[in-house]
Design an enzyme around this catalytic site. Sequence first.
Site, PDB file in Angstrom:
ATOM      1  N   HIS A 250      -4.576  -2.698  -4.775  1.00  0.00           N
ATOM      2  CA  HIS A 250      -4.013  -4.025  -4.522  1.00  0.00           C
ATOM      3  C   HIS A 250      -3.677  -4.661  -5.862  1.00  0.00           C
ATOM      4  O   HIS A 250      -4.387  -4.464  -6.856  1.00  0.00           O
ATOM      5  CB  HIS A 250      -5.013  -4.895  -3.755  1.00  0.00           C
ATOM      6  CG  HIS A 250      -4.418  -6.155  -3.195  1.00  0.00           C
ATOM      7  ND1 HIS A 250      -4.297  -7.310  -3.930  1.00  0.00           N
ATOM      8  CD2 HIS A 250      -3.907  -6.433  -1.972  1.00  0.00           C
ATOM      9  CE1 HIS A 250      -3.741  -8.251  -3.183  1.00  0.00           C
ATOM     10  NE2 HIS A 250      -3.493  -7.752  -1.998  1.00  0.00           N
ATOM     11  N   GLU A 308      -4.117  -3.481   4.181  1.00  0.00           N
ATOM     12  CA  GLU A 308      -3.077  -2.802   4.945  1.00  0.00           C
ATOM     13  C   GLU A 308      -3.647  -1.686   5.813  1.00  0.00           C
ATOM     14  O   GLU A 308      -3.194  -1.478   6.945  1.00  0.00           O
ATOM     15  CB  GLU A 308      -2.030  -2.213   3.997  1.00  0.00           C
ATOM     16  CG  GLU A 308      -1.276  -3.240   3.181  1.00  0.00           C
ATOM     17  CD  GLU A 308      -0.560  -2.612   1.997  1.00  0.00           C
ATOM     18  OE1 GLU A 308      -0.544  -1.364   1.902  1.00  0.00           O
ATOM     19  OE2 GLU A 308      -0.023  -3.363   1.171  1.00  0.00           O
TER      20      GLU A 308
END
Length: 371
Positions: A250, A308
Amino acid sequence: MAEGLDGVVATATRLSDVDGEAGRLTIAGYAVEDLAPYASFEEVAYLLLQGRLPEPSEHVRFMQDLAGRRALSRAALAIVHEAAAAKVPPMDALRMAVPILSLGREENPVDDAMTAIASFPTIVGTYWRVLNGRGPVPVRSDLPHAAHYLHQLFGAEPSADRARALETYLNTVCDHGLNASTFAARVIVSTRSDVISGVTGAVGALKGPLHGGAPGPALDMVFEIGAPERAEGFIRLKLDRGERLMGFGHRVYKVRDPRADVLAHAAKRLYEADADLKLYHLATEVERVALRLLEEKKPGRNLKTNVEFYTALVLHGLELPTELFTPTFAVGRVGGWTAHAFEQIAAKRLIRPQSEYVGARDRKWLPVNQR
């Protein structure tokens, strides 16, 4: 100069704090893991808009107010049907329908915010059904927000386990610092434009694949692997080719994304109660192997599971097609967008950053016949 405004602090907010180094996400004072799995969507929306959790009577009134705003106007329904006839992607349909929410109503920030939050599930659900040749289902005001969204999509009242899984997801993604869509909303509202315009701009920003379009591919890899025993060879080959593993790493979080932990627990509960448990076990094995190989191939990078991966698992378990992943994100995030709009209205400050000029200088103009 900070390209992409990296590291630039543009405003102060009480809505969320993203601590990427420690892997913490605070939503209006509450750790996301203490809030998202237990609160109702309506409680979290009230918290964002009002700065505190509602008392029981306030909670009831807030739920009733939202539920009373779910039905779409004839103009909005016409836009949805025209978009379906043109077969546009769901995010485009949402972007087209949102501006119509202000038609025939006086501009009022609170009224606009409540109408936007209440309408998003109806817009997305109605569009998806019409696009697939099914008629919209009547709006029910007796269902909570998350259950209402699933009812709009599938035409049946969802189980408590499914509604809770979706509610946890919507709460988890309700706000996340000054991301692209939130910043877009604040910039628009800072000009003294209206909240619906700000929300429309936020939807436009979220539509971009670098912001809202990543969860689907995270699960595509799991499907492609297909069996736990294939995970090691598949992922190792992918990393050897220099390819990225979707669902891992991320831009902000340098350790595990706290939202991934919340949704991992939500996925476990959902799949054990009301989904394909074999897929859940495959996904967790893929995650385990991926984390081990990432540490082996990229030591010190701390490439952990991000939101995600488990977003895709939860939404797939709810039988949502990947085309609805980003619109569903918007259903959860619109509360944050409107709360940020309120903050920007209170700030009474135009957002107007400077740019650094890097073009030519001292050019001399000549008439066209002399060039």
